[in-house]
Write a protein that holds these residues in place. Structure first.
Motif, PDB file in Angstrom:
ATOM      1  N   THR A  87      -6.377 134.053  34.378  1.00 27.84           N
ATOM      2  CA  THR A  87      -5.156 134.506  35.037  1.00 27.84           C
ATOM      3  C   THR A  87      -5.206 134.044  36.484  1.00 27.84           C
ATOM      4  O   THR A  87      -6.067 134.477  37.249  1.00 27.84           O
ATOM      5  CB  THR A  87      -5.030 136.037  34.969  1.00 27.84           C
ATOM      6  N   HIS A  88      -4.314 133.152  36.854  1.00 28.03           N
ATOM      7  CA  HIS A  88      -4.333 132.576  38.198  1.00 28.03           C
ATOM      8  C   HIS A  88      -3.621 133.506  39.173  1.00 28.03           C
ATOM      9  O   HIS A  88      -2.489 133.937  38.924  1.00 28.03           O
ATOM     10  CB  HIS A  88      -3.647 131.207  38.203  1.00 28.03           C
ATOM     11  N   LYS A  89      -4.288 133.791  40.265  1.00 29.85           N
ATOM     12  CA  LYS A  89      -3.695 134.610  41.311  1.00 29.85           C
ATOM     13  C   LYS A  89      -3.085 133.702  42.373  1.00 29.85           C
ATOM     14  O   LYS A  89      -3.600 132.614  42.637  1.00 29.85           O
ATOM     15  CB  LYS A  89      -4.751 135.526  41.928  1.00 29.85           C
ATOM     16  N   PRO A  90      -2.006 134.148  43.012  1.00 29.40           N
ATOM     17  CA  PRO A  90      -1.327 133.275  43.990  1.00 29.40           C
ATOM     18  C   PRO A  90      -2.245 132.771  45.086  1.00 29.40           C
ATOM     19  O   PRO A  90      -2.228 131.601  45.428  1.00 29.40           O
ATOM     20  CB  PRO A  90      -0.224 134.182  44.556  1.00 29.40           C
ATOM     21  N   GLN A  91      -3.101 133.641  45.620  1.00 27.57           N
ATOM     22  CA  GLN A  91      -3.952 133.216  46.725  1.00 27.57           C
ATOM     23  C   GLN A  91      -5.052 132.281  46.272  1.00 27.57           C
ATOM     24  O   GLN A  91      -5.674 131.626  47.094  1.00 27.57           O
ATOM     25  CB  GLN A  91      -4.584 134.427  47.429  1.00 27.57           C
ATOM     26  N   LYS A  92      -5.294 132.215  44.940  1.00 30.15           N
ATOM     27  CA  LYS A  92      -6.339 131.330  44.440  1.00 30.15           C
ATOM     28  C   LYS A  92      -5.770 130.082  43.786  1.00 30.15           C
ATOM     29  O   LYS A  92      -6.488 129.304  43.202  1.00 30.15           O
ATOM     30  CB  LYS A  92      -7.223 132.077  43.436  1.00 30.15           C
ATOM     31  N   SER A  93      -4.463 129.899  43.863  1.00 26.65           N
ATOM     32  CA  SER A  93      -3.846 128.751  43.214  1.00 26.65           C
ATOM     33  C   SER A  93      -3.841 127.522  44.104  1.00 26.65           C
ATOM     34  O   SER A  93      -3.583 126.431  43.660  1.00 26.65           O
ATOM     35  CB  SER A  93      -2.411 129.096  42.798  1.00 26.65           C
ATOM     36  N   ARG A  94      -4.099 127.716  45.387  1.00 23.85           N
ATOM     37  CA  ARG A  94      -4.121 126.569  46.286  1.00 23.85           C
ATOM     38  C   ARG A  94      -5.394 125.767  46.058  1.00 23.85           C
ATOM     39  O   ARG A  94      -6.473 126.314  45.898  1.00 23.85           O
ATOM     40  CB  ARG A  94      -4.045 127.045  47.735  1.00 23.85           C
ATOM     41  N   VAL A  95      -5.251 124.490  46.096  1.00 23.57           N
ATOM     42  CA  VAL A  95      -6.375 123.611  45.795  1.00 23.57           C
ATOM     43  C   VAL A  95      -7.236 123.436  47.035  1.00 23.57           C
ATOM     44  O   VAL A  95      -6.741 123.186  48.127  1.00 23.57           O
ATOM     45  CB  VAL A  95      -5.863 122.242  45.302  1.00 23.57           C
ATOM     46  N   SER A  96      -8.526 123.563  46.871  1.00 21.94           N
ATOM     47  CA  SER A  96      -9.446 123.372  47.985  1.00 21.94           C
ATOM     48  C   SER A  96      -9.535 121.897  48.339  1.00 21.94           C
ATOM     49  O   SER A  96      -9.496 121.024  47.482  1.00 21.94           O
ATOM     50  CB  SER A  96     -10.831 123.918  47.596  1.00 21.94           C
ATOM     51  N   HIS A  97      -9.666 121.618  49.647  1.00 21.18           N
ATOM     52  CA  HIS A  97      -9.767 120.230  50.091  1.00 21.18           C
ATOM     53  C   HIS A  97     -11.134 119.645  49.748  1.00 21.18           C
ATOM     54  O   HIS A  97     -11.297 118.427  49.732  1.00 21.18           O
ATOM     55  CB  HIS A  97      -9.532 120.153  51.601  1.00 21.18           C
ATOM     56  N   SER A  98     -12.114 120.497  49.491  1.00 23.03           N
ATOM     57  CA  SER A  98     -13.461 119.999  49.219  1.00 23.03           C
ATOM     58  C   SER A  98     -13.627 119.517  47.791  1.00 23.03           C
ATOM     59  O   SER A  98     -14.523 118.738  47.500  1.00 23.03           O
ATOM     60  CB  SER A  98     -14.489 121.098  49.511  1.00 23.03           C
ATOM     61  N   THR A  99     -12.772 119.975  46.875  1.00 26.06           N
ATOM     62  CA  THR A  99     -12.860 119.563  45.476  1.00 26.06           C
ATOM     63  C   THR A  99     -11.517 119.005  45.026  1.00 26.06           C
ATOM     64  O   THR A  99     -10.464 119.522  45.412  1.00 26.06           O
ATOM     65  CB  THR A  99     -13.239 120.751  44.577  1.00 26.06           C
ATOM     66  N   PRO A 100     -11.518 117.952  44.213  1.00 28.68           N
ATOM     67  CA  PRO A 100     -10.249 117.389  43.741  1.00 28.68           C
ATOM     68  C   PRO A 100      -9.543 118.367  42.811  1.00 28.68           C
ATOM     69  O   PRO A 100     -10.193 119.128  42.084  1.00 28.68           O
ATOM     70  CB  PRO A 100     -10.695 116.123  42.993  1.00 28.68           C
ATOM     71  N   PRO A 101      -8.208 118.393  42.820  1.00 34.29           N
ATOM     72  CA  PRO A 101      -7.471 119.330  41.961  1.00 34.29           C
ATOM     73  C   PRO A 101      -7.623 118.977  40.490  1.00 34.29           C
ATOM     74  O   PRO A 101      -7.651 117.802  40.116  1.00 34.29           O
ATOM     75  CB  PRO A 101      -6.024 119.168  42.432  1.00 34.29           C
ATOM     76  N   THR A 102      -7.722 119.990  39.660  1.00 33.50           N
ATOM     77  CA  THR A 102      -7.772 119.783  38.220  1.00 33.50           C
ATOM     78  C   THR A 102      -6.354 119.651  37.681  1.00 33.50           C
ATOM     79  O   THR A 102      -5.370 119.862  38.395  1.00 33.50           O
ATOM     80  CB  THR A 102      -8.480 120.955  37.530  1.00 33.50           C
ATOM     81  N   GLN A 103      -6.250 119.316  36.405  1.00 33.52           N
ATOM     82  CA  GLN A 103      -4.929 119.193  35.799  1.00 33.52           C
ATOM     83  C   GLN A 103      -4.198 120.533  35.825  1.00 33.52           C
ATOM     84  O   GLN A 103      -2.993 120.588  36.091  1.00 33.52           O
ATOM     85  CB  GLN A 103      -5.047 118.685  34.356  1.00 33.52           C
ATOM     86  N   SER A 104      -4.926 121.631  35.579  1.00 33.24           N
ATOM     87  CA  SER A 104      -4.302 122.955  35.640  1.00 33.24           C
ATOM     88  C   SER A 104      -3.790 123.249  37.042  1.00 33.24           C
ATOM     89  O   SER A 104      -2.709 123.829  37.209  1.00 33.24           O
ATOM     90  CB  SER A 104      -5.304 124.031  35.206  1.00 33.24           C
ATOM     91  N   ASP A 105      -4.557 122.856  38.069  1.00 38.97           N
ATOM     92  CA  ASP A 105      -4.110 123.064  39.451  1.00 38.97           C
ATOM     93  C   ASP A 105      -2.793 122.346  39.714  1.00 38.97           C
ATOM     94  O   ASP A 105      -1.866 122.905  40.319  1.00 38.97           O
ATOM     95  CB  ASP A 105      -5.175 122.563  40.433  1.00 38.97           C
ATOM     96  N   ARG A 106      -2.697 121.105  39.269  1.00 38.58           N
ATOM     97  CA  ARG A 106      -1.480 120.325  39.516  1.00 38.58           C
ATOM     98  C   ARG A 106      -0.284 120.915  38.770  1.00 38.58           C
ATOM     99  O   ARG A 106       0.832 120.963  39.302  1.00 38.58           O
ATOM    100  CB  ARG A 106      -1.712 118.865  39.113  1.00 38.58           C
ATOM    101  N   ILE A 107      -0.511 121.359  37.542  1.00 37.99           N
ATOM    102  CA  ILE A 107       0.579 121.948  36.759  1.00 37.99           C
ATOM    103  C   ILE A 107       1.074 123.234  37.412  1.00 37.99           C
ATOM    104  O   ILE A 107       2.282 123.446  37.601  1.00 37.99           O
ATOM    105  CB  ILE A 107       0.099 122.210  35.317  1.00 37.99           C
ATOM    106  N   ILE A 108       0.143 124.097  37.785  1.00 41.49           N
ATOM    107  CA  ILE A 108       0.519 125.391  38.356  1.00 41.49           C
ATOM    108  C   ILE A 108       1.165 125.217  39.723  1.00 41.49           C
ATOM    109  O   ILE A 108       2.124 125.916  40.069  1.00 41.49           O
ATOM    110  CB  ILE A 108      -0.722 126.301  38.426  1.00 41.49           C
TER     111      ILE A 108
END
Length: 719
Positions: free
Chosen positions: A439-460
């Motif tokens: 379950t993705h929370k709004p404050q945790k949906s932002r992608v960290s600059h230290s790690t590349p975004p996953t496909q789920s990150d981009r979709i959400i």
């Protein structure tokens, strides 16, 4: 194992000529070597697929069930083992009874996962509770067993602690070495592997030697050679790329070649002719008492946390199931002389009978669909106006996102009638033993600059941008389900049931230009099961190209044309109700085309009245509107229906149609004559077929029909 029983001392191995020719020391030495080698990699792969971080997500209920499930059988069987010593007719059995009590208190996550996977229950609530509870119970039981093993090795020495303490220290040292040295190496390999790409062969080779090295190191420290690989699998991050790589490369070899040899070895160690009545009844008392203790230890706390009796009983039986890990512990106890062949044989035979009885009972008792079965109709048509319309959108890949976003925008979110959007990214389970629901929370949906975004990150993030653009009109909740596609529909239906959504939007399994037949078949199976089980209406969105795009269609086009083909029936009424909501959007033009002809005499008068009322409601709401039109077309047979539909293909950007049309059965060809997409109905199949050269997108709608039979006509290609 049955083959081992037949070939071993319990079967034709009793024949001296056969045993001398085929069961020689040289041949069995080769079999044992390959079997133990296969078991080592099986334990490594099994632990690699398990997410040790699940302990952080275990809830209070699962902690309580896991602890009590270990304590109750231990408290019952351990004192009973000392009481039964007086009835043992030999000192050897008397000395073994306490260890037998500990062995019967074992609970294995792999065993419970196996029985749940066998019955396609991995996504059920029962599985979530069983996985957490068996993890906790297993940690306590395995710790007790290891301490017992170390104590047994030290018992013959003048000072017991002279060997016991070094063994414990070696175990702790190996754990620290694996976490602090080997885990960072594996993590570095994962970082060097791009998302979606396979692990490099050199990395696979390094991990292969790490497994062998851990086995050698644990054996050198006086531990079992399987402890090191098991520990290494736990500390390496599960899932892709390492978990999926080893699953692809070794699963087949280990499961189909090495494990049968291991079971052959186990069967060869079983000799049913050495079982004595006195030993048998004493062991069965402890085994049955342990079974009863596990059931009570699981059911009482489960029912305390408001779990129904039937589900609690099914959960108890699941945690009582035994598997290869338990068999390995029995075999190891025999090797360490904690038990003898007579006891080993009795315990293995009892485990076979017990697990064989548990499996069908669990399947009979537990049905996951009961947890999300709706008590009333949940449809767009029956949703109250000026109330939030809740839509669940399923996404398989990034290619599905633009299509769904534009459909949601066309759904006319506004202040008077907002939209609640629930997005679930469906990911196939690879390299993991248990499903993962995030379950993705709004404050945790932002992608960290230290790690590349996953496909789920981009979709959400794409859906979150849509929410921000419609601030106050759209609310978003996002999820990711990583599970087997055989059971992933349970997560979709559970979200639809608990969030009380009115409709589920699922992308059509075929994307034009995508020729991956295997992937398409899996997605088609999921779609069919959602159609079958969903506790609300379902819409299958077919994108032929017009909806695809990164820009908003409604913002860039002056007019977005929606057509509704109406023949009659609940599915057509649901499609029209959805289109009526779109008609209020200033940039959407809606045209309803009603096809009229000779009707089926068996069609209920009430249904016909509801069709007319729905059409009249649409016409009254749009009197004098130039952007909402109504047409009637008369036909006499199915050929006329086909000609009208073909003439409409290039007149709209989106065509909405019901899946089934009971009133117009004489105006459509027989559904059984379709060879392609039966789940779409005749009109949807015709518009989605490769013969159609149109670029129009289609939304095929099935209205929720609570209390009726399943309406999905399964294709012979979909199993």
């Amino acid at each position: 194992m049955l083959a081992g029983l037949l070939l071993g001392p319990s079967g034709i191995g009793q024949i001296e000529m056969f045993s001398k020719r085929f069961l020689t020391n040289a041949s069995m030495h080769a079999v044992n070597t390959l079997a133990l080698f296969g078991l080592m990699f099986f334990l490594f792969i099994s632990s690699l697929k398990m997410d040790i971080r699940v302990i952080n997500r275990i809830k209070r209920k699962e902690w309580a069930i896991g602890i009590v499930a270990f304590l109750v059988p231990t408290v019952l069987t351990f004192p009973m083992s000392f009481f039964l010593k007086r009835y043992a007719q030999n000192d050897q059995l008397s000395n073994y009874l306490p260890y037998i009590a500990i062995l019967n208190s074992l609970t294995s996550l792999h065993s419970s996962t196996s029985i749940l996977s066998e019955h396609n229950l991995l996504n059920s609530e029962l599985a979530h509770i069983a996985n957490g509870s068996s993890t906790i119970s297993g940690l306590f039981a395995w710790s007790a067993l290891l301490l017992s093993l170390y104590y047994e090795r030290s018992k013959g020495r003048p000072n017991v602690t002279s060997l016991f303490l070094p063994l414990v220290a070696s175990t702790i040292g190996l754990i620290i070495f694996t976490i602090c040295v080997l885990r960072p190496i594996a993590t570095w390999m994962i970082r060097k592997t791009p998302e979606g790409k396979p692990l490099k062969d050199i990395f696979l080779l390094i991990i292969f030697f790490m497994v062998l090295g851990c086995s050698f190191l644990s054996e050198s420290l006086g531990l079992t050679p399987f402890f090191g690989p098991l520990l290494l699998g736990f500390v390496i991050p599960d899932g892709p790329p390492i978990g999926s790589a080893f699953a692809d490369k070794l699963d087949c070899i280990v499961s189909e070649i090495f494990l049968p040899l291991y079971f052959l070895r186990i069967g060869n160690r079983i000799n049913i002719y050495v079982i004595q009545p006195n030993t048998f009844w004493i062991l069965e008392v402890i085994i049955l008492l342990g079974l009863f203790g596990k059931l009570i230890g699981v059911m009482v706390p489960a029912m305390y946390f408001d779990m129904p009796f039937g589900d609690s009983f099914a959960l108890g039986l699941t945690l009582c199931s035994l598997g290869i890990v338990d068999v390995h512990f029995y075999s190891r106890a025999l090797t360490e002389k904690m038990i003898n062949t007579e006891i080993f044989t009795t315990m293995i035979v009892s485990a076979l009978i017990l697990t064989g009885c548990i499996s069908p009972v669990v399947k009979f008792l537990y049905h996951p669909s009961r947890s999300y079965r709706a008590l009333k109709k949940r449809t767009v048509q029956h949703s109250r106006q000026n109330v939030e319309l809740r839509i669940l959108s399923c996404v398989y890949s990034q290619d599905d996102v633009p299509t769904i976003l534009n459909l949601l925008e066309a759904s006319n979110p506004n202040r008077d009638s907002p939209i609640g959007v629930y997005v679930i990214h469906l990911v196939e389970l690879m390299g993991r033993a248990t499903p993962l629901f995030i379950t993705h929370k709004p404050q945790k949906s932002r992608v960290s600059h230290s790690t590349p975004p996953t496909q789920s990150d981009r979709i959400i993030n794409a859906f979150r941008i849509f929410e921000q653009q419609n601030q106050g009109f759209v609310t978003l909740q996002s999820f990711t389900s990583i599970s087997c596609f055989v059971t992933i529909h349970d997560d979709v239906c559970t979200i639809a049931g608990t969030r009380k959504t009115s409709i589920v939007i699922i992308p059509f399994h075929k994307q034009w230009g995508n020729e991956d037949a295997t992937e398409l078949t899996k997605c088609r199976n999921v779609n069919n099961k959602i159609l079958d089980k969903a506790p609300c209406s379902v819409g299958i969105l077919i994108d032929r190209g017009i909806l695809t795009g990164t820009r908003s269609l409604l913002a860039s086009w002056s007019c977005y044309r929606v057509g509704v083909i109406f023949l009659g029936g609940p599915d057509d009424r649901e499609a029209l109700a959805y289109a009526m909501r779109m008609a209020d959007h200033p940039n959407v033009n809606v045209t309803v085309v009603r096809i009229i002809g000779e009707r089926d005499k068996n069609y209920a008068a009430l249904e016909r009245k509801q069709d007319n009322d729905m059409i009249n409601e649409y016409r009254l709401e749009n009197v004098g509107s130039e952007k909402s039109l109504y047409k009637e077309e008369e036909v006499t047979d199915c050929i006329g229906t086909v000609n009208i539909i073909r003439s409409l293909e290039n007149s709209f950007d989106l065509i909405m149609v019901g899946r089934q049309h009971p009133e117009a059965s004489r105006l459509l060809p027989d559904l059984t004559e379709l060879d392609l997409y039966r789940e779409l109905g005749f009109i949807g199949d015709m518009l989605a077929s490769s013969e159609s050269k149109n670029s129009v997108s289609v939304l095929v709608v099935q209205q929720h029909s609570y209390g009726t039979e399943v309406r999905v006509p399964w294709s012979p290609l979909v199993t």
